[in-house]
Design an enzyme around this catalytic site. Sequence first.
Site, mmCIF file in Angstrom:
data_model
loop_
_atom_site.group_PDB
_atom_site.id
_atom_site.type_symbol
_atom_site.label_atom_id
_atom_site.label_comp_id
_atom_site.label_asym_id
_atom_site.label_seq_id
_atom_site.Cartn_x
_atom_site.Cartn_y
_atom_site.Cartn_z
ATOM 1 N N HIS A 117 1.019 -1.283 0.035
ATOM 2 C CA HIS A 117 -0.122 0.143 -0.183
ATOM 3 C C HIS A 117 0.999 1.254 -0.023
ATOM 4 O O HIS A 117 0.182 2.236 0.253
ATOM 5 C CB HIS A 117 -0.853 0.119 1.261
ATOM 6 C CG HIS A 117 -2.198 -1.088 1.163
ATOM 7 N ND1 HIS A 117 -2.868 -1.353 2.273
ATOM 8 C CD2 HIS A 117 -2.482 -1.597 0.149
ATOM 9 C CE1 HIS A 117 -3.590 -2.331 1.870
ATOM 10 N NE2 HIS A 117 -3.344 -2.674 0.584
ATOM 11 N N CYS A 149 5.399 14.690 -7.142
ATOM 12 C CA CYS A 149 4.375 15.500 -7.678
ATOM 13 C C CYS A 149 3.573 14.906 -8.785
ATOM 14 O O CYS A 149 4.179 14.002 -9.531
ATOM 15 C CB CYS A 149 5.460 16.847 -8.271
ATOM 16 S SG CYS A 149 4.325 17.596 -9.493
ATOM 17 N N CYS A 197 4.396 21.350 -5.576
ATOM 18 C CA CYS A 197 5.535 20.973 -5.926
ATOM 19 C C CYS A 197 6.484 22.309 -6.203
ATOM 20 O O CYS A 197 6.078 23.493 -6.594
ATOM 21 C CB CYS A 197 5.467 20.435 -7.384
ATOM 22 S SG CYS A 197 7.090 19.922 -8.157
HETATM 23 P P1 NAD Z 1 -7.077 -3.536 10.742
HETATM 24 O O1 NAD Z 1 -6.995 -2.408 11.586
HETATM 25 O O2 NAD Z 1 -8.365 -3.923 9.705
HETATM 26 O O3 NAD Z 1 -6.831 -4.761 11.613
HETATM 27 C C1 NAD Z 1 -5.861 -4.922 12.675
HETATM 28 C C2 NAD Z 1 -5.885 -6.215 13.348
HETATM 29 O O4 NAD Z 1 -4.538 -6.222 14.394
HETATM 30 C C3 NAD Z 1 -6.954 -6.574 13.946
HETATM 31 O O5 NAD Z 1 -7.182 -7.965 13.498
HETATM 32 C C4 NAD Z 1 -6.692 -6.756 15.579
HETATM 33 O O6 NAD Z 1 -6.932 -7.790 16.046
HETATM 34 C C5 NAD Z 1 -5.122 -6.789 15.136
HETATM 35 N N1 NAD Z 1 -4.213 -6.423 16.483
HETATM 36 C C6 NAD Z 1 -4.517 -5.349 17.395
HETATM 37 N N2 NAD Z 1 -3.685 -5.265 18.270
HETATM 38 C C7 NAD Z 1 -2.500 -5.959 17.812
HETATM 39 C C8 NAD Z 1 -1.377 -6.354 18.597
HETATM 40 N N3 NAD Z 1 -0.832 -5.744 19.409
HETATM 41 N N4 NAD Z 1 -0.607 -7.509 17.770
HETATM 42 C C9 NAD Z 1 -1.135 -8.253 16.784
HETATM 43 N N5 NAD Z 1 -2.206 -7.790 16.111
HETATM 44 C C10 NAD Z 1 -3.081 -6.783 16.831
HETATM 45 O O7 NAD Z 1 -5.790 -3.556 9.792
HETATM 46 P P2 NAD Z 1 -5.126 -4.214 8.511
HETATM 47 O O8 NAD Z 1 -5.751 -5.590 8.341
HETATM 48 O O9 NAD Z 1 -3.805 -3.752 8.334
HETATM 49 O O10 NAD Z 1 -6.000 -3.374 7.216
HETATM 50 C C11 NAD Z 1 -6.082 -1.924 7.269
HETATM 51 C C12 NAD Z 1 -5.651 -1.005 6.258
HETATM 52 O O11 NAD Z 1 -5.262 0.277 6.836
HETATM 53 C C13 NAD Z 1 -4.660 -1.344 5.546
HETATM 54 O O12 NAD Z 1 -4.898 -1.078 4.079
HETATM 55 C C14 NAD Z 1 -3.523 -0.403 6.011
HETATM 56 O O13 NAD Z 1 -2.751 -0.288 5.016
HETATM 57 C C15 NAD Z 1 -3.997 0.701 6.621
HETATM 58 N N6 NAD Z 1 -3.414 0.954 8.102
HETATM 59 C C16 NAD Z 1 -2.096 1.119 8.149
HETATM 60 C C17 NAD Z 1 -1.516 1.663 9.429
HETATM 61 C C18 NAD Z 1 0.117 1.739 9.522
HETATM 62 O O14 NAD Z 1 0.662 1.954 8.602
HETATM 63 N N7 NAD Z 1 0.335 1.469 10.675
HETATM 64 C C19 NAD Z 1 -2.485 1.871 10.445
HETATM 65 C C20 NAD Z 1 -3.711 1.633 10.259
HETATM 66 C C21 NAD Z 1 -4.389 1.557 8.978
HETATM 67 ZN ZN ZN Z 2 5.983 19.000 -9.972
#
Ligand code: NAD
Ligand code: ZN
Length: 254
Positions: free
Chosen positions: A129, A137, A161
């Site tokens: 992602h 830009c 930009c």
């Molecule tokens: P999600 O929020 O849908 O699911 C998170 C999962 O992590 C849940 O199943 C939860 O039970 C579990 N969880 C919570 N605490 C935990 C821990 N301490 N250890 C292990 N597991 C734990 O997240 P997803 O499946 O990554 O999908 C969400 C989307 O949002 C993705 O597309 C992602 O790119 C984006 N996102 C990214 C971030 C980041 O970059 N840190 C944060 C939030 C969302």
């Molecule tokens: Zn530019």
Amino acid sequence: MDSSNDKNIETVAKLLKTSQKVLFITGAGISADSGLPTYRGTGGLYADNSTEDGVSIENALSASMFASKPEITWKYLLQIARACIDAQPNAAHLAIAEFLRCHTSSYVLTQNIDGLHGQCPESQLIEIHGNAFNFYCVSCAKSVEADSRTFLQSISTTPSCQYCGGLVRPSVVLFEEALPGAALQRLSNVLQAEPDLVVSIGTSALFPYIIEPVYRAKASGIATVEINPDTTEISSQFDYRIALGAAQAMQVLL
Ligand code: NAD
Ligand code: ZN
């Protein structure tokens, strides 16, 4: 910790000792132990799915919104980036990075855009992602060279930009956008080479390209592991489940 957790930890620790081609799949849960909110679920950033602008978060972070009202998309991109910028990799990120350095045919496929897998060898990291801290830009495609913290602090509505005045954006995949070709190609190569162990950590596993490696492994008799304190829609598909937080589990395992 219940006894099945204990038994699974022992078995998975042995599997990790003997496997060379491990595919780690990570989601927001791995970064929860670095203090970052997850996306969905309890305490999630957008647990109720709505924003103060009256649109869903998926709509706010979509390609069509970015094309018509980039200031709305940037508002939520900034919230996410500012929530991540001070976070540090935790024991789970560090354990995976160390494992990958010693196992050059192992990979991490992450949905996270927080850059916290940055200590992994670049060639073994698939950020499917994108990354919230690389900016470019949309008109001239030049990258922003400023330090990302300084750059983020300078943004009030939408950044432009320095070379051509075009609209700048982070290299994250917005809703409605295709996944990055290079990351998809690398994932396809990894799956073709058949991992000998698949470990899913902290993801609710809702995307097909996150579920597919698990199903492929299962069909080929390759061991699969889920590390997540809660169950997910595909928990029953895994051979082993460890119901612990990512940092604690990875510290015990590696
Ligand atoms: P999600 O929020 O849908 O699911 C998170 C999962 O992590 C849940 O199943 C939860 O039970 C579990 N969880 C919570 N605490 C935990 C821990 N301490 N250890 C292990 N597991 C734990 O997240 P997803 O499946 O990554 O999908 C969400 C989307 O949002 C993705 O597309 C992602 O790119 C984006 N996102 C990214 C971030 C980041 O970059 N840190 C944060 C939030 C969302
Ligand atoms: Zn530019």
